[in-house]
Motif scaffolding. Structure first.
Motif, PDB file in Angstrom:
ATOM      1  N   VAL A  17      14.904  -3.361  10.889  1.00 27.18           N
ATOM      2  CA  VAL A  17      16.131  -3.732  10.173  1.00 27.18           C
ATOM      3  C   VAL A  17      15.812  -4.141   8.738  1.00 27.18           C
ATOM      4  CG1 VAL A  17      18.035  -5.396  10.090  1.00 27.18           C
ATOM      5  CG2 VAL A  17      17.324  -4.425  12.283  1.00 27.18           C
ATOM      6  N   ILE A  18      14.744  -4.941   8.587  1.00 33.02           N
ATOM      7  CA  ILE A  18      14.365  -5.418   7.255  1.00 33.02           C
ATOM      8  C   ILE A  18      13.974  -4.247   6.353  1.00 33.02           C
ATOM      9  CG2 ILE A  18      12.615  -6.749   5.997  1.00 33.02           C
ATOM     10  CD1 ILE A  18      12.670  -8.724   8.364  1.00 33.02           C
ATOM     11  N   TYR A  19      13.379  -3.218   6.939  1.00 33.07           N
ATOM     12  CA  TYR A  19      12.987  -2.053   6.147  1.00 33.07           C
ATOM     13  C   TYR A  19      14.203  -1.428   5.462  1.00 33.07           C
ATOM     14  CZ  TYR A  19      11.559   2.711   5.024  1.00 33.07           C
ATOM     15  OH  TYR A  19      11.336   3.895   4.370  1.00 33.07           O
ATOM     16  N   PHE A  20      15.272  -1.218   6.245  1.00 32.22           N
ATOM     17  CA  PHE A  20      16.461  -0.597   5.673  1.00 32.22           C
ATOM     18  C   PHE A  20      17.175  -1.540   4.706  1.00 32.22           C
ATOM     19  CE2 PHE A  20      15.852   2.080   9.418  1.00 32.22           C
ATOM     20  CZ  PHE A  20      16.023   3.332   8.856  1.00 32.22           C
ATOM     21  N   ILE A  21      17.160  -2.860   5.033  1.00 33.65           N
ATOM     22  CA  ILE A  21      17.753  -3.817   4.103  1.00 33.65           C
ATOM     23  C   ILE A  21      16.964  -3.836   2.797  1.00 33.65           C
ATOM     24  CG2 ILE A  21      18.217  -6.270   3.709  1.00 33.65           C
ATOM     25  CD1 ILE A  21      18.770  -6.544   6.691  1.00 33.65           C
ATOM     26  N   SER A  22      15.627  -3.821   2.920  1.00 25.41           N
ATOM     27  CA  SER A  22      14.775  -3.814   1.729  1.00 25.41           C
ATOM     28  C   SER A  22      14.981  -2.537   0.926  1.00 25.41           C
ATOM     29  CB  SER A  22      13.304  -3.948   2.131  1.00 25.41           C
ATOM     30  OG  SER A  22      13.062  -5.148   2.815  1.00 25.41           O
ATOM     31  N   MET A  23      15.137  -1.407   1.641  1.00 25.36           N
ATOM     32  CA  MET A  23      15.387  -0.134   0.961  1.00 25.36           C
ATOM     33  C   MET A  23      16.695  -0.203   0.166  1.00 25.36           C
ATOM     34  SD  MET A  23      14.398   3.038   0.419  1.00 25.36           S
ATOM     35  CE  MET A  23      13.317   3.565   1.757  1.00 25.36           C
ATOM     36  N   TYR A  24      17.705  -0.810   0.775  1.00 23.15           N
ATOM     37  CA  TYR A  24      19.006  -0.917   0.117  1.00 23.15           C
ATOM     38  C   TYR A  24      18.903  -1.765  -1.149  1.00 23.15           C
ATOM     39  CZ  TYR A  24      23.769  -2.614  -0.718  1.00 23.15           C
ATOM     40  OH  TYR A  24      24.957  -2.965  -1.295  1.00 23.15           O
ATOM     41  N   PHE A  25      18.259  -2.943  -1.018  1.00 26.29           N
ATOM     42  CA  PHE A  25      18.146  -3.827  -2.180  1.00 26.29           C
ATOM     43  C   PHE A  25      17.160  -3.287  -3.202  1.00 26.29           C
ATOM     44  CE2 PHE A  25      20.011  -6.969   0.751  1.00 26.29           C
ATOM     45  CZ  PHE A  25      20.997  -7.467  -0.080  1.00 26.29           C
ATOM     46  N   ALA A  26      16.160  -2.526  -2.750  1.00 31.27           N
ATOM     47  CA  ALA A  26      15.235  -1.900  -3.703  1.00 31.27           C
ATOM     48  C   ALA A  26      15.976  -0.886  -4.562  1.00 31.27           C
ATOM     49  CB  ALA A  26      14.089  -1.229  -2.947  1.00 31.27           C
TER      50      ALA A  26
ATOM     51  N   LYS B  15       6.392   0.532  -4.176  1.00 23.93           N
ATOM     52  CA  LYS B  15       5.622  -0.701  -4.330  1.00 23.93           C
ATOM     53  C   LYS B  15       6.462  -1.911  -3.946  1.00 23.93           C
ATOM     54  CE  LYS B  15       2.486   0.942  -7.956  1.00 23.93           C
ATOM     55  NZ  LYS B  15       2.065   0.781  -9.379  1.00 23.93           N
ATOM     56  N   PHE B  16       7.729  -1.887  -4.329  1.00 26.68           N
ATOM     57  CA  PHE B  16       8.624  -2.986  -3.979  1.00 26.68           C
ATOM     58  C   PHE B  16       8.754  -3.108  -2.462  1.00 26.68           C
ATOM     59  CE2 PHE B  16      12.820  -4.645  -2.959  1.00 26.68           C
ATOM     60  CZ  PHE B  16      12.893  -5.783  -3.759  1.00 26.68           C
ATOM     61  N   LEU B  17       8.926  -1.979  -1.791  1.00 25.78           N
ATOM     62  CA  LEU B  17       9.064  -1.984  -0.333  1.00 25.78           C
ATOM     63  C   LEU B  17       7.786  -2.487   0.331  1.00 25.78           C
ATOM     64  CD1 LEU B  17      10.967   1.346   0.453  1.00 25.78           C
ATOM     65  CD2 LEU B  17      11.740  -0.964   0.943  1.00 25.78           C
ATOM     66  N   ILE B  18       6.639  -1.981  -0.127  1.00 21.37           N
ATOM     67  CA  ILE B  18       5.357  -2.384   0.471  1.00 21.37           C
ATOM     68  C   ILE B  18       5.140  -3.881   0.294  1.00 21.37           C
ATOM     69  CG2 ILE B  18       2.856  -2.155   0.275  1.00 21.37           C
ATOM     70  CD1 ILE B  18       3.281   0.792  -0.416  1.00 21.37           C
ATOM     71  N   LEU B  19       5.390  -4.377  -0.908  1.00 18.47           N
ATOM     72  CA  LEU B  19       5.212  -5.804  -1.173  1.00 18.47           C
ATOM     73  C   LEU B  19       6.166  -6.643  -0.336  1.00 18.47           C
ATOM     74  CD1 LEU B  19       3.909  -8.042  -2.884  1.00 18.47           C
ATOM     75  CD2 LEU B  19       5.698  -7.680  -4.584  1.00 18.47           C
TER      76      LEU B  19
ATOM     77  N   MET C 156       8.372   7.999 -11.418  1.00 14.73           N
ATOM     78  CA  MET C 156       8.025   6.623 -11.759  1.00 14.73           C
ATOM     79  C   MET C 156       8.845   5.622 -10.943  1.00 14.73           C
ATOM     80  SD  MET C 156       8.232   4.666 -15.442  1.00 14.73           S
ATOM     81  CE  MET C 156      10.023   4.635 -15.419  1.00 14.73           C
ATOM     82  N   PHE C 157      10.155   5.869 -10.849  1.00 17.17           N
ATOM     83  CA  PHE C 157      11.014   4.939 -10.125  1.00 17.17           C
ATOM     84  C   PHE C 157      10.781   5.018  -8.615  1.00 17.17           C
ATOM     85  CE2 PHE C 157      13.348   5.647 -14.117  1.00 17.17           C
ATOM     86  CZ  PHE C 157      13.411   4.338 -14.546  1.00 17.17           C
ATOM     87  N   LYS C 158      10.399   6.183  -8.109  1.00 24.40           N
ATOM     88  CA  LYS C 158      10.050   6.294  -6.694  1.00 24.40           C
ATOM     89  C   LYS C 158       8.821   5.454  -6.378  1.00 24.40           C
ATOM     90  CE  LYS C 158      12.049  10.849  -5.731  1.00 24.40           C
ATOM     91  NZ  LYS C 158      11.764  12.233  -5.287  1.00 24.40           N
ATOM     92  N   GLN C 159       7.836   5.493  -7.258  1.00 26.29           N
ATOM     93  CA  GLN C 159       6.638   4.681  -7.063  1.00 26.29           C
ATOM     94  C   GLN C 159       6.962   3.192  -7.153  1.00 26.29           C
ATOM     95  OE1 GLN C 159       3.853   6.072  -9.994  1.00 26.29           O
ATOM     96  NE2 GLN C 159       3.276   7.884  -8.818  1.00 26.29           N
ATOM     97  N   LEU C 160       7.841   2.829  -8.088  1.00 31.23           N
ATOM     98  CA  LEU C 160       8.251   1.437  -8.223  1.00 31.23           C
ATOM     99  C   LEU C 160       8.977   0.964  -6.964  1.00 31.23           C
ATOM    100  CD1 LEU C 160       8.468  -1.035 -10.079  1.00 31.23           C
ATOM    101  CD2 LEU C 160      10.622  -0.109 -10.939  1.00 31.23           C
ATOM    102  N   ARG C 161       9.866   1.802  -6.447  1.00 30.22           N
ATOM    103  CA  ARG C 161      10.577   1.448  -5.209  1.00 30.22           C
ATOM    104  C   ARG C 161       9.613   1.342  -4.043  1.00 30.22           C
ATOM    105  NH1 ARG C 161      15.045   5.602  -3.432  1.00 30.22           N
ATOM    106  NH2 ARG C 161      13.157   6.865  -3.198  1.00 30.22           N
TER     107      ARG C 161
END
Length: 439
Positions: A197-206, A8-12, A1-6
């Motif tokens: 760069v934004i991908y990894f930053i987004s991954m970190y904050f996600a 979706k957060f990254l995609i958005l 569930m949390f993987k899917q939430l993360r």
């Protein structure tokens, strides 16, 4: 569930950032393109009424001098069929190149368009060659064009139908094309790097955003499991005692009083547990309003200690007091008393026989510090924060014996957070544990 939430957060997040970035780059590129295009069109319009020779002069020393308005350009005159008639240029190019330029421009006939010629980009403009009028020797009107052709007509209105010539002006826009191409490549390169760069930053904050949710979810599941376990035991005892009663239906209530006492005790235990759970739920939602008033905290602590003297005497526990007198605070009296009672009660439950409990209350600058220390087997630093978790108990074997559900300290922490205070624990693993709250 949390993987899917993360996910979706990254995609958005990536979709929004990508859309904003592409829009910003497109607007910058479009503005730059329009500015360059507008500047080149103005140059073409200026060149259409000015010959290249006007931008080139000879100095006194015989050297060629270029005007500040000089542009890499040339003029070509063609007839109505596009055949080359005249070239006016200072650019060293082969005759075939000029013919090719004339053919390409005449075929497209789209003003302000760009053609490629010998590795260069040229913008062109087609216009009808201007007609110049003067009087000849016989006093007649003589017409001429830049090609050098002259003629005399009786009817001036027939000029447009006779000897039509067209002028094609070419302007070198190679540098501008390279600038736009370089700008586009820069945008694409920077865009990909930024997205990376934004991908990894987004991954970190996600991960950081989801972590509290994950922890809360795990705590909720643990809470439900613990609450179910706590309720399961008294329900099992009540059920067992009910079965014992039903086995001896003909006996009097007096003869089966012990079974009824067991049922009442377990009912009281369940009532206490449910009330504590409801209290925590209400405080979590901030439904319990605080009643602030000024009161003597020193006297409140002394009163609670006095109420516990009988328990201390039975257990052989010595109470050591260091209470600074006349400490008045403005807070919720009932909630403060509840926290102190929970901490004192907790100390008596877990302190050893014939040991001590040390209570301190003092003012440190503008803050009030309360601490209670009892001798017992301490806890490791890793376990100290868990003391305030719901249903956490250090001694599971004694839990049912002393009627503790592991919610008291959690309630105390909730109250202190509502009051804007701080509560924590310190431990000497070999001999004691100390609970401290600061207001």
């Amino acid at each position: 569930m949390f993987k899917q939430l993360r996910k979706k957060f990254l995609i958005l997040n990536m979709s929004i950032i990508s859309a904003l970035m592409i829009t910003a780059f497109f607007i910058i590129y479009l503005i730059t393109y329009n500015n360059i295009q507008s500047e080149n069109v103005n140059k073409l319009n200026s060149l259409s009424v000015r010959s290249p020779t006007m931008d080139v002069t000879l100095s006194k020393m015989g050297e060629t001098v270029l005007s500040l308005n000089y542009s890499m350009s040339f003029h070509i005159q063609v007839d109505a069929h596009g055949a080359l008639q005249k070239v006016n240029s200072f650019i060293d190019m082969a005759d075939e190149t000029y013919k090719q330029a004339a053919n390409l421009a005449w075929q497209e006939k789209k003003n302000n368009s760009v053609i490629s010629l010998d590795g260069k980009d040229w913008m062109y403009r087609i216009s009808e060659s201007p007609v110049m009028v003067r009087m000849d020797e016989n006093g007649k009107m003589q017409y001429s064009r830049d090609s050098g052709q002259t003629w005399t007509v009786d009817d001036p209105s027939s000029i447009d139908q006779k000897n039509n010539l067209y002028q094609i002006v070419f302007l070198d826009v190679t540098d501008d094309s390279k600038t736009l191409t370089g700008l586009l490549i820069t945008f694409v390169s920077v865009g990909f790097i930024m997205l990376f760069v934004i991908y990894f930053i987004s991954m970190y904050f996600a991960n950081r955003a989801i972590k509290p949710i994950s922890i809360s979810w795990d705590k909720q599941k643990q809470f439900i499991a613990d609450a179910s376990h706590e309720l399961k035991t008294p329900l099992a005892i009540i059920s067992a005692n009910y079965d014992a009663l039903m086995t001896n239906e003909d006996d009097t209530i007096r003869s089966q009083k012990k079974w009824l006492e067991y049922i009442r005790n377990e009912t009281s235990r369940m009532t206490k547990l449910v009330n504590e759970l409801l209290y925590l739920a209400k405080n979590d939602e901030a439904e319990v309003k605080l009643q602030y008033s000024s009161f003597d905290l020193s006297q409140a602590v002394k009163n609670i200690i006095l109420s516990m003297e009988a328990v201390a005497f039975e257990k052989g526990v010595k109470i050591i007091q260091h209470i600074e007198p006349d400490l008045t605070i403005k807070s919720d009296r009932d909630k403060i008393n509840q926290v102190i009672t929970i901490l004192v009660d907790n100390a008596f439950k877990y302190t050893e026989q014939n040991s001590y409990i040390e209570i301190r209350l003092k003012k440190v600058k503008k803050r009030i510090l309360f601490s209670i220390k009892n001798s017992c087997k301490g806890l490791s630093k890793q376990d100290l924060p868990k003391l305030f978790d719901r249903f956490y108990r250090t001694d599971t074997a004694r839990t049912y014996e002393n009627g503790n559900h592991g919610l008291g300290l959690s309630i105390a922490k909730t109250i202190m957070e509502r009051l804007g205070g701080e509560i924590y624990a310190e431990s000497d693993e070999s001999e004691s544990i100390t609970f401290i709250f600061i207001l």
